[in-house]
Structure formats: structure tokens, C-alpha cells
Design a protein around this motif. Structure first.
Motif, PDB file in Angstrom:
ATOM      1  N   THR A 131       0.854  -1.183   0.000  1.00 24.32           N
ATOM      2  CA  THR A 131       0.000   0.000   0.000  1.00 24.32           C
ATOM      3  C   THR A 131       0.892   1.236   0.000  1.00 24.32           C
ATOM      4  N   LEU A 132       0.317   2.340  -0.430  1.00 23.08           N
ATOM      5  CA  LEU A 132       1.029   3.601  -0.411  1.00 23.08           C
ATOM      6  C   LEU A 132       1.097   4.131   1.021  1.00 23.08           C
ATOM      7  N   THR A 133       2.222   4.654   1.388  1.00 26.63           N
ATOM      8  CA  THR A 133       2.362   5.349   2.666  1.00 26.63           C
ATOM      9  C   THR A 133       1.847   6.777   2.454  1.00 26.63           C
ATOM     10  N   PRO A 134       1.712   7.564   3.513  1.00 26.23           N
ATOM     11  CA  PRO A 134       1.347   8.979   3.316  1.00 26.23           C
ATOM     12  C   PRO A 134       2.316   9.703   2.373  1.00 26.23           C
ATOM     13  N   LEU A 135       3.601   9.380   2.454  1.00 27.67           N
ATOM     14  CA  LEU A 135       4.582   9.961   1.540  1.00 27.67           C
ATOM     15  C   LEU A 135       4.295   9.530   0.099  1.00 27.67           C
ATOM     16  N   GLY A 136       3.921   8.272  -0.087  1.00 24.16           N
ATOM     17  CA  GLY A 136       3.568   7.770  -1.412  1.00 24.16           C
ATOM     18  C   GLY A 136       2.313   8.436  -1.954  1.00 24.16           C
ATOM     19  N   GLU A 137       1.343   8.708  -1.088  1.00 25.62           N
ATOM     20  CA  GLU A 137       0.120   9.397  -1.515  1.00 25.62           C
ATOM     21  C   GLU A 137       0.428  10.821  -1.973  1.00 25.62           C
ATOM     22  N   LYS A 138       1.364  11.477  -1.307  1.00 25.17           N
ATOM     23  CA  LYS A 138       1.787  12.815  -1.745  1.00 25.17           C
ATOM     24  C   LYS A 138       2.467  12.744  -3.109  1.00 25.17           C
ATOM     25  N   LEU A 139       3.214  11.674  -3.336  1.00 27.36           N
ATOM     26  CA  LEU A 139       3.858  11.481  -4.630  1.00 27.36           C
ATOM     27  C   LEU A 139       2.808  11.326  -5.727  1.00 27.36           C
ATOM     28  N   VAL A 140       1.723  10.628  -5.450  1.00 26.40           N
ATOM     29  CA  VAL A 140       0.659  10.457  -6.452  1.00 26.40           C
ATOM     30  C   VAL A 140       0.084  11.815  -6.848  1.00 26.40           C
ATOM     31  N   GLU A 141      -0.064  12.718  -5.885  1.00 28.12           N
ATOM     32  CA  GLU A 141      -0.543  14.071  -6.202  1.00 28.12           C
ATOM     33  C   GLU A 141       0.397  14.758  -7.190  1.00 28.12           C
ATOM     34  N   VAL A 142       1.690  14.609  -6.972  1.00 20.94           N
ATOM     35  CA  VAL A 142       2.690  15.189  -7.869  1.00 20.94           C
ATOM     36  C   VAL A 142       2.611  14.527  -9.249  1.00 20.94           C
ATOM     37  N   LEU A 143       2.415  13.209  -9.274  1.00 20.77           N
ATOM     38  CA  LEU A 143       2.339  12.495 -10.554  1.00 20.77           C
ATOM     39  C   LEU A 143       1.131  12.937 -11.365  1.00 20.77           C
ATOM     40  N   TRP A 144       0.015  13.254 -10.710  1.00 25.75           N
ATOM     41  CA  TRP A 144      -1.151  13.778 -11.431  1.00 25.75           C
ATOM     42  C   TRP A 144      -0.797  15.098 -12.117  1.00 25.75           C
ATOM     43  N   LYS A 145      -0.056  15.961 -11.423  1.00 27.49           N
ATOM     44  CA  LYS A 145       0.368  17.242 -12.013  1.00 27.49           C
ATOM     45  C   LYS A 145       1.339  17.007 -13.170  1.00 27.49           C
ATOM     46  N   LEU A 146       2.236  16.065 -12.998  1.00 29.25           N
ATOM     47  CA  LEU A 146       3.175  15.730 -14.067  1.00 29.25           C
ATOM     48  C   LEU A 146       2.433  15.158 -15.269  1.00 29.25           C
ATOM     49  N   ASN A 147       1.390  14.382 -15.020  1.00 31.23           N
ATOM     50  CA  ASN A 147       0.560  13.841 -16.093  1.00 31.23           C
ATOM     51  C   ASN A 147      -0.097  14.976 -16.882  1.00 31.23           C
ATOM     52  N   ALA A 148      -0.625  15.972 -16.174  1.00 29.05           N
ATOM     53  CA  ALA A 148      -1.256  17.123 -16.843  1.00 29.05           C
ATOM     54  C   ALA A 148      -0.228  17.880 -17.679  1.00 29.05           C
ATOM     55  N   TRP A 149       0.984  18.023 -17.153  1.00 32.29           N
ATOM     56  CA  TRP A 149       2.038  18.685 -17.909  1.00 32.29           C
ATOM     57  C   TRP A 149       2.394  17.866 -19.152  1.00 32.29           C
ATOM     58  N   GLY A 150       2.404  16.553 -19.018  1.00 33.24           N
ATOM     59  CA  GLY A 150       2.671  15.670 -20.160  1.00 33.24           C
ATOM     60  C   GLY A 150       1.627  15.837 -21.252  1.00 33.24           C
ATOM     61  N   GLU A 151       0.367  16.014 -20.853  1.00 26.07           N
ATOM     62  CA  GLU A 151      -0.694  16.249 -21.839  1.00 26.07           C
ATOM     63  C   GLU A 151      -0.445  17.554 -22.596  1.00 26.07           C
ATOM     64  N   LEU A 152      -0.039  18.605 -21.872  1.00 24.37           N
ATOM     65  CA  LEU A 152       0.292  19.873 -22.528  1.00 24.37           C
ATOM     66  C   LEU A 152       1.452  19.700 -23.495  1.00 24.37           C
ATOM     67  N   LEU A 153       2.448  18.965 -23.082  1.00 30.03           N
ATOM     68  CA  LEU A 153       3.612  18.709 -23.919  1.00 30.03           C
ATOM     69  C   LEU A 153       3.211  17.967 -25.196  1.00 30.03           C
ATOM     70  N   MET A 154       2.330  16.984 -25.061  1.00 28.79           N
ATOM     71  CA  MET A 154       1.870  16.231 -26.222  1.00 28.79           C
ATOM     72  C   MET A 154       1.091  17.130 -27.180  1.00 28.79           C
ATOM     73  N   GLU A 155       0.275  18.027 -26.641  1.00 29.93           N
ATOM     74  CA  GLU A 155      -0.467  18.981 -27.478  1.00 29.93           C
ATOM     75  C   GLU A 155       0.488  19.884 -28.247  1.00 29.93           C
ATOM     76  N   GLU A 156       1.518  20.384 -27.552  1.00 30.07           N
ATOM     77  CA  GLU A 156       2.521  21.240 -28.187  1.00 30.07           C
ATOM     78  C   GLU A 156       3.211  20.519 -29.342  1.00 30.07           C
ATOM     79  N   LYS A 157       3.591  19.277 -29.092  1.00 29.67           N
ATOM     80  CA  LYS A 157       4.283  18.497 -30.132  1.00 29.67           C
ATOM     81  C   LYS A 157       3.355  18.248 -31.328  1.00 29.67           C
ATOM     82  N   ALA A 158       2.074  18.013 -31.046  1.00 34.86           N
ATOM     83  CA  ALA A 158       1.117  17.746 -32.121  1.00 34.86           C
ATOM     84  C   ALA A 158       0.852  18.984 -32.958  1.00 34.86           C
ATOM     85  N   ASN A 159       0.947  20.165 -32.356  1.00 30.15           N
ATOM     86  CA  ASN A 159       0.666  21.417 -33.066  1.00 30.15           C
ATOM     87  C   ASN A 159       1.866  21.951 -33.825  1.00 30.15           C
ATOM     88  N   ASN A 160       3.022  21.387 -33.604  1.00 34.38           N
ATOM     89  CA  ASN A 160       4.235  21.863 -34.304  1.00 34.38           C
ATOM     90  C   ASN A 160       4.595  21.023 -35.473  1.00 34.38           C
TER      91      ASN A 160
END
Length: 113
Positions: free
Chosen positions: A84-113
Motif C-alpha cells: 500500500t502507499l504510505t502517506p509519503l507515497g500518496e503525496k507522490l501520487v498528487e505530484v504524478l497527477w500534475k506531471l501527467n497534466a504537464w505531459g498532456e500539454l507537452l503532447m499537445e505542443e508536439k502535435a501542433n508543431n
């Protein structure tokens, strides 16, 4: 007389420390699977394509040592463990969600260029 300062040998910034902790081909998929509800290594082997059992176990052990996961062993036959995730691991998941959103932006940028 001027004295020379000793150079800091082990320079590391918090970001570098964080990236080193989660680096490894399967660590983020492992964390993601556990966040989605998978707890047993056998479930992860089915859910993560082409990961070797030995590598999975090594990365689970490293994540546990780093305080991201906790491991519970059941005294039964056949033996069973769950992660199971520890509290520290749960905080990491929050960061990964933000990184995922940034990845989506990056993919959009690449698709538009």
C-alpha cells in the motif's frame, strides 16, 4: 592568511533527490497500479506489460526502503504479501497527477508543431 573552504562532495538538490528516488523503468507504473487498487505483486505482473518478476520485486523493495510503499505479509499458505502507499507515497501520487497534466500539454505542443 586565507583558508580554503572544503568543497562539498555530495551536492544534491531536493529535485535531484526526488527524481533519483523514483527513477527506474517500472517505479512509476508500480506506484500508479497500487494507487488504482492493485496490492499484490501477481496483480502488477498482469497489469504491467513485460516486467520481469525479479525486477518488479527489486523495485518494490526499493520503494519500500524509500518510504513510498509499505508491505504487509500474511502468515498463510501459500504466502501472500500486499503493498500500500504510505502517506509519503500518496503525496507522490498528487505530484504524478500534475506531471501527467504537464505531459498532456507537452503532447499537445508536439502535435501542433
Amino acid at each position: 592568511m586565507k583558508t580554503k573552504q572544503k568543497a562539498i562532495i555530495e551536492k544534491i538538490c531536493p529535485l535531484e533527490f526526488a527524481v533519483n528516488t523514483i527513477s527506474g523503468k517500472w517505479k512509476i507504473p508500480i506506484i500508479w497500479r497500487i494507487n488504482e487498487g492493485e496490492k499484490r505483486p501477481s496483480e502488477m505482473l498482469r497489469g504491467i506489460v513485460s516486467v520481469d518478476r525479479r525486477v518488479l520485486n527489486q523495485q518494490l523493495k526499493e520503494l519500500e526502503e524509500d518510504g513510498i510503499l509499505s508491505k504487509k505479509s500474511f502468515n498463510e499458505l501459500p504466502p501472500r504479501v500486499e503493498y500500500t502507499l504510505t502517506p509519503l507515497g500518496e503525496k507522490l501520487v498528487e505530484v504524478l497527477w500534475k506531471l501527467n497534466a504537464w505531459g498532456e500539454l507537452l503532447m499537445e505542443e508536439k502535435a501542433n508543431n
